[in-house]
Design a protein around this motif. Structure first.
Motif, mmCIF file in Angstrom:
data_model
loop_
_atom_site.group_PDB
_atom_site.id
_atom_site.type_symbol
_atom_site.label_atom_id
_atom_site.label_comp_id
_atom_site.label_asym_id
_atom_site.label_seq_id
_atom_site.Cartn_x
_atom_site.Cartn_y
_atom_site.Cartn_z
ATOM 1 N N ASP A 1 -5.699 -8.092 4.669
ATOM 2 C CA ASP A 1 -5.949 -9.110 5.683
ATOM 3 C C ASP A 1 -4.859 -9.167 6.746
ATOM 4 N N PHE A 2 -3.633 -8.765 6.400
ATOM 5 C CA PHE A 2 -2.553 -8.889 7.378
ATOM 6 C C PHE A 2 -1.725 -7.618 7.549
ATOM 7 N N ALA A 3 -2.026 -6.571 6.790
ATOM 8 C CA ALA A 3 -1.219 -5.358 6.842
ATOM 9 C C ALA A 3 -2.099 -4.129 7.044
ATOM 10 N N GLU A 4 -1.463 -3.056 7.435
ATOM 11 C CA GLU A 4 -2.100 -1.751 7.524
ATOM 12 C C GLU A 4 -1.893 -1.086 6.168
ATOM 13 N N LEU A 5 -2.940 -1.055 5.358
ATOM 14 C CA LEU A 5 -2.815 -0.753 3.938
ATOM 15 C C LEU A 5 -3.232 0.671 3.595
ATOM 16 N N THR A 6 -2.366 1.333 2.832
ATOM 17 C CA THR A 6 -2.680 2.617 2.219
ATOM 18 C C THR A 6 -2.562 2.439 0.712
ATOM 19 N N VAL A 7 -3.526 2.975 -0.038
ATOM 20 C CA VAL A 7 -3.552 2.813 -1.491
ATOM 21 C C VAL A 7 -3.603 4.177 -2.162
ATOM 22 N N PRO B 1 3.175 -6.674 15.164
ATOM 23 C CA PRO B 1 2.497 -5.514 14.570
ATOM 24 C C PRO B 1 2.247 -5.742 13.089
ATOM 25 N N ARG B 2 1.145 -5.210 12.607
ATOM 26 C CA ARG B 2 0.823 -5.320 11.199
ATOM 27 C C ARG B 2 1.758 -4.417 10.401
ATOM 28 N N PRO B 3 2.398 -4.939 9.339
ATOM 29 C CA PRO B 3 3.285 -4.093 8.546
ATOM 30 C C PRO B 3 2.497 -2.978 7.863
ATOM 31 N N ARG B 4 3.132 -1.813 7.734
ATOM 32 C CA ARG B 4 2.520 -0.682 7.042
ATOM 33 C C ARG B 4 2.941 -0.728 5.579
ATOM 34 N N ILE B 5 1.962 -0.864 4.697
ATOM 35 C CA ILE B 5 2.241 -1.032 3.267
ATOM 36 C C ILE B 5 1.546 0.072 2.468
ATOM 37 N N LEU B 6 2.278 0.652 1.532
ATOM 38 C CA LEU B 6 1.710 1.595 0.572
ATOM 39 C C LEU B 6 1.646 0.895 -0.783
#
Length: 391
Positions: free
Chosen positions: A49-55, A18-23
Motif C-alpha cells: 500500500d505504501f512501498a514499491e515491493l519485491t518479494v 517517493p515510495r520506499p523500495r522494500i525487498l
C-alpha cells in the motif's frame, strides 16, 4: 526461479514522497498453510500500500500476492529455499538497491546479515518465538547471532520479545507488534447449519481445537486430563479438531499416535471429529459454530507458542478461548475473550471450560470487541511506522 513483474517503478512524477523500495524475503507464504503464512501474506499487502515491493517467496506464492508487487519464486523446501533465495537477493540488490530488506522469520536471518555486511543495507526481521529458542545447535550458533546483528527485530508478543532479550538481542532494537486478524461478518444460522451438515458435525455443541498436531499444543493431554470430566458434565458436547500433522513445521514434534491412543483409552471416539486442514471460509464457520476454543498448551523445552493467533481469530467470530498461560498467549487472551489457566492445572482448565459453556461469559459481543483491537489496519500502521523510522 520464476518471476512476475506487473508494473514499472516509475510511479508518479508528482509524488511528494517517493515510495520506499522494500525487498521481502520469506518462505512463509501461501500455498504453504498456517498462521505465519496468513501473517506474511497480510504483511505483503500492507507493505504494497505504501512501498514499491519485491518479494522472494516459495513456488506458487505469486498468485496470492498483490498484483503490483514484483515476485520471484524459488523452491519451498527449506535448504533449497535458503540457498536460491540468498543468491537471488544478492543479484537483485546489485540491480536495484532497496531501502529496506525484511525477513519473514528467523530462518532467513543469515541471508539478511549477508546482505547487510556486503551492501550495508537496512534490515528488519519478524520473529515468532520458536525461531528464537528452537532446540538446534546449528540454529543457535549460526542463525541467532545473525539476528543480533540486524537493525530491527519485530517480535509477535511480549513473551517473544523477552526470549529475544534472553538470547542477547539489544532491547532497543526490538519492537512488539501483535499479528492482525480479519474482521468479517459472522455467518448466519442457515449457512452455519449447512456447514455442519457438510462436515458431519452432529454434536449439539462442540469445543474446537485449531492448530498443528504438535506436542506443544497439548491435545493428547487434554483428551486424557480434561475432556472426560467436561463430557461428564456436558454429555451433548463434542470436540472438533482442525489441523494436520506439522509437515512444514520448523520443529517436527509429533503426537498423532498419542492423540489416537488417548481417544482409545478414554473411549471418546464418538465424541471427537477430525476435519484435517480446512480453507479460510470453513475455518471461520468452525469458529462461529464452536461453543469454546480450547488452547491446552504444554511446556516443551525448545518449543514455544509465540502468540496464539487462533484465540484472536476465534474472538473475531464471537467465540471465547480457554488456554493455559504459556508463551505469548497472554497478548492474545484477556477476560474480554476468555480464560487463562495456570500451566498444568487441568482441574482449573475443566472448570474454565464449563464456566464458559454455562455462563456464556465472555459474550460474543465482548469477544468481537476484543478482536477489533487486532484489526489488520492497526498492524499495518505499526509496521509502516517502523519502516519509516528505518528508511
Amino acid at each position: 526461479f520464476r518471476s512476475r513483474h506487473r508494473h514499472s517503478r516509475d510511479e508518479s512524477m508528482h509524488s511528494v514522497t517517493p515510495r520506499p523500495r522494500i525487498l521481502l524475503l520469506t518462505r512463509n507464504l501461501p500455498p504453504l498453510v498456517g498462521g505465519m503464512e496468513r501473517l506474511l501474506l497480510n504483511l505483503a499487502g500492507g507493505l504494497n500500500d505504501f512501498a514499491e515491493l519485491t518479494v522472494i517467496g516459495p513456488k506458487g506464492c505469486s498468485t496470492h500476492l498483490p498484483a503490483q508487487a514484483k515476485v520471484f519464486e524459488v523452491p519451498a523446501r527449506l535448504a533449497p529455499f535458503l540457498l536460491r533465495a540468498t543468491i537471488l537477493s544478492l543479484k537483485l540488490y546489485r540491480q536495484q538497491r532497496f531501502d529496506l530488506i525484511i525477513g519473514g522469520s528467523g530462518i532467513v536471518a543469515p541471508s539478511l546479515r549477508l546482505l547487510s555486511a556486503i551492501y550495508r543495507c537496512k534490515t528488519m526481521l519478524l520473529v515468532h518465538g520458536l525461531d528464537i529458542i528452537v532446540a538446534s545447535t546449528l540454529y543457535q550458533r549460526l542463525f541467532v547471532p545473525c539476528i543480533r546483528g540486524l537493525n530491527k527485530v519485530v517480535a509477535n508478543s511480549t513473551n517473544t520479545r523477552q526470549l529475544c532479550i534472553d538470547k542477547g538481542i539489544d532491547p532497543a532494537r526490538i519492537s512488539v507488534i501483535n499479528p492482525g486478524v480479519s474482521l468479517q461478518t459472522i455467518p448466519g444460522k442457515e449457512i452455519r447449519q449447512r456447514f455442519r451438515g457438510d462436515k458431519g458435525i452432529a454434536f449439539d455443541r462442540y469445543l474446537l481445537f485449531v492448530g498443528r498436531l504438535t506436542q506443544r499444543k497439548g491435545l493428547s493431554r487434554f483428551l486424557r486430563e480434561s475432556f472426560p470430566a467436561i463430557q461428564s458434565q456436558a454429555p451433548d458436547l463434542g470436540l472438533v479438531v482442525v489441523g494436520d500433522d506439522p509437515g512444514n513445521s520448523l520443529n517436527k514434534l509429533k503426537e498423532q499416535a498419542a492423540i489416537l491412543q488417548a481417544i482409545e483409552d478414554t473411549g471418546l471416539a464418538d465424541s471427537v471429529l477430525f476435519l484435517g486442514e480446512v480453507d479460510d471460509q470453513a475455518l471461520q464457520l468452525c469458529y462461529s459454530e464452536a461453543a469454546t476454543l480450547i488452547f491446552p498448551l504444554v511446556d516443551i523445552p525448545g518449543d514455544v507458542e509465540g502468540f496464539g493467533m487462533v484465540a484472536v481469530e476465534a474472538a473475531a467470530c464471537g467465540t471465547p478461548t480457554v488456554a493455559f498461560r504459556l508463551g505469548g498467549v497472554e497478548d492474545a487472551i484477556s477476560e474480554e475473550n476468555g480464560y487463562l489457566v495456570p500451566p498444568g492445572d487441568y482441574g482449573g482448565f475443566t472448570r474454565a471450560v464449563l464456566r464458559s459453556l454455562d455462563s456464556e461469559t465472555p459474550s460474543p459481543d465482548e469477544c468481537v470487541s476484543f478482536a477489533q483491537k487486532f484489526a489488520w489496519n492497526h498492524y499495518h500502521a505499526q509496521i509502516r511506522s517502523e519502516v519509516e523510522r528505518l528508511t
